[in-house]
Design a protein around this motif. Structure first.
Motif, mmCIF file in Angstrom:
data_model
loop_
_atom_site.group_PDB
_atom_site.id
_atom_site.type_symbol
_atom_site.label_atom_id
_atom_site.label_comp_id
_atom_site.label_asym_id
_atom_site.label_seq_id
_atom_site.Cartn_x
_atom_site.Cartn_y
_atom_site.Cartn_z
ATOM 1 N N UNK A 84 0.592 -1.599 0.358
ATOM 2 C CA UNK A 84 0.091 -0.290 -0.009
ATOM 3 C C UNK A 84 0.894 1.404 0.212
ATOM 4 N N UNK A 85 1.052 1.565 -1.278
ATOM 5 C CA UNK A 85 2.457 2.554 -1.538
ATOM 6 C C UNK A 85 1.602 4.350 -0.636
ATOM 7 N N UNK A 90 2.718 -2.375 4.431
ATOM 8 C CA UNK A 90 2.135 -3.797 4.070
ATOM 9 C C UNK A 90 1.784 -4.330 4.367
ATOM 10 N N UNK A 91 0.795 -4.519 3.911
ATOM 11 C CA UNK A 91 -0.508 -5.533 4.790
ATOM 12 C C UNK A 91 -0.312 -7.089 4.625
ATOM 13 N N UNK A 97 -0.624 -4.621 9.449
ATOM 14 C CA UNK A 97 -0.415 -3.705 8.406
ATOM 15 C C UNK A 97 1.285 -3.068 9.362
ATOM 16 N N UNK A 98 2.354 -3.185 8.858
ATOM 17 C CA UNK A 98 3.559 -2.742 9.144
ATOM 18 C C UNK A 98 4.111 -1.480 8.547
ATOM 19 N N UNK A 99 4.249 -0.167 8.745
ATOM 20 C CA UNK A 99 5.177 0.954 8.539
ATOM 21 C C UNK A 99 5.912 0.661 7.144
ATOM 22 N N UNK A 100 6.149 1.160 6.327
ATOM 23 C CA UNK A 100 7.091 0.751 5.433
ATOM 24 C C UNK A 100 7.680 2.257 4.295
#
Ligand SMILES: Cc1cc2nc3c(=O)[nH]c(=O)nc-3n(C[C@H](O)[C@H](O)[C@H](O)COP(=O)(O)OP(=O)(O)OC[C@H]3O[C@@H](n4cnc5c(N)ncnc54)[C@H](O)[C@@H]3O)c2cc1C
Length: 403
Positions: A84-85, A90-91, A97-100
């Motif tokens: 999910x830019x 990133x799900x 979800x992880x923060x990227x």
């Protein structure tokens, strides 16, 4: 950049993580791996693990201390489900979800599996696959291997080492047709036959037949049948790119994979790709390539991670000498560069008859590849010739072959 997510805990994923830490990145590194295991090496799966000289647990890429020192936010047994830019996230497949702030895509490939629904029909990509094949080879004295690419050829060799009867079926006229010019492919044909493999070339598999839910025989396109209580398929791979669909990351047609530039950058900012799924340009080979090679996965991932940290100033280009090895019948086959299709093949040391040689491959007047059989030092000596454009004549001169 505070949070980097690496999707895929294989060879490429591990090297990306190590490269980030070596470059001094102190932020959070989340490593997401669909398998339950810490990163392990796949090459032994078709060699030492099948023959029983290495245990599945003995093939970890790093010991626990070295791995723990990377201080990873480790998510094993979990898949990356969506990139999910817009949300810099990133799900995962559990919905979390992880923060990227940056992402390294290293989700590699999976073995293509024929849909038979029969027990005893295997593929070989994971530790579990190897344990299942090994267990079946212990119980049965005969195996059919479908596909004589590197994985199929190694399974055949390992099964022979265990004393099993082996039928190896390949639709192409020689083994390793995708990778190696047929003039050398014929040598590999002889190698299998010398070692007692019943090699059926130029014929495809038309179906699998079973009894009581277990495979009994495979039917070949020429109308013949091969009785086999165990079948191992080496039919190539599908790339694990589905989770990127809809994210805006451009995917390649043809050989497939994630389109990236020589620095590993995909079509999205701060998203890099490496390993089996990375489709990248290589100036010396006049186009794009994707390498399903162990060494490539590590080296490409290290470059991608360094470039991710460098951000807009990312400058390191990845233009490797492709390298692959395979172990079959106590012989090491090593390929530097490309060996197919070639205009010219020249055995510069040894000969096919000796089952020990170094062969040069040429295209359009240039050296494009070097393949060695049971000749490691001599083969590796020619690596520098492939790191720079080298004419066919200069290559032969370097090998002391006058023309
Ligand atoms: C049996 C076998 C023998 C081989 N022998 C040789 C050899 O002799 N020499 C050689 O050079 N190469 C060999 N190779 C090839 C080499 O192992 C590969 O090139 C290398 O493993 C590629 O590494 P990778 O990290 O790109 O991908 P992979 O090894 O495929 O790792 C990717 C990881 O990502 C995981 N994953 C997939 N989808 C997701 C997702 N959505 N989210 C999170 N994780 C995900 C996968 O489960 C996997 O663990 C062999 C391969 C096999 C299978």
């Amino acid at each position: 950049m505070d949070n980097v997510v690496i999707a895929g805990a294989g060879m490429a994923g591990l090297h990306a993580a190590e490269s980030l830490r070596e470059a001094g990145f102190e932020g959070r590194v989340t490593l997401i791996g669909a398998e339950e295991h810490r990163p392990y090496s796949r090459p032994p799966l078709s060699k030492e693990v099948l023959t029983g000289t290495s245990s599945p647990k003995g093939i970890a890429l790093r010991d626990d201390a070295a791995f723990d020192a990377l201080r990873l936010d480790l998510r094993l047994g979990r898949g990356a489900a969506r990139l999910l830019p817009g949300e810099r996230a990133v799900e995962l497949d559990d919905g979390s979800r992880v923060r990227a702030d940056g992402v390294v895509v290293a989700t590699g490939a999976r073995a293509r599996r024929p849909g038979t629904g029969l027990a005893g029909v295997h593929v070989l990509r994971t530790r579990e696959d190897a344990e299942e094949v090994r267990a079946d080879l212990e119980r049965h004295d005969r195996v059919a291997v479908v596909g004589a690419g590197f994985v199929g050829a190694e399974v055949a060799a390992s099964a022979r080492a265990l004393g099993r009867e082996v039928v190896l079926v390949e639709a192409a006229p020689t083994p390793l047709t995708r990778a190696v010019d047929p003039r050398v492919g014929r040598v590999l044909t002889d190698l299998h036959r010398d070692n007692g493999v019943d090699l059926r070339l130029g014929v495809g598999v038309s179906g699998f037949e079973g009894e009581g839910g277990r495979v009994r025989r495979i039917r070949l396109a020429d109308g013949s049948a091969v009785e086999a209580p165990v079948v191992v398929c080496g039919l190539g791979v599908d790339l694990n790119t589905e989770w990127l669909e809809g994210s805006g990351v451009a995917l390649a047609d043809g050989a497939g994979g994630v389109l990236c530039d020589a620095r590993g950058r995909t079509s999205l900012p701060n998203v890099y790709a490496a390993g089996d799924l990375a489709n990248f340009p290589h100036p010396r080979y006049g186009g794009r390539m994707r390498l399903e090679h162990w060494t490539n996965a590590g080296e490409q991932a290290a470059v991608a991670a360094r470039n991710l940290l460098a951000g807009a100033g990312a400058a390191e280009e990845y233009t490797p000498v492709p390298y692959f090895w395979s172990d079959q019948y106590k012989r090491k086959i090593q390929l530097l560069g490309q060996a197919a299709p070639a205009d010219r093949v020249e055995f510069v040391h040894g000969s096919p008859e000796e089952r020990k040689f170094v062969a040069f491959f040429g295209r359009e007047g240039m050296l494009i590849g070097v393949l060695g059989l049971k000749s490691t030092p001599k083969t590796m000596r020619y690596r520098p010739l492939l790191a720079e454009p080298t004419s066919w004549e200069d290559a032969l001169a370097a090998a002391g072959v006058g023309r």
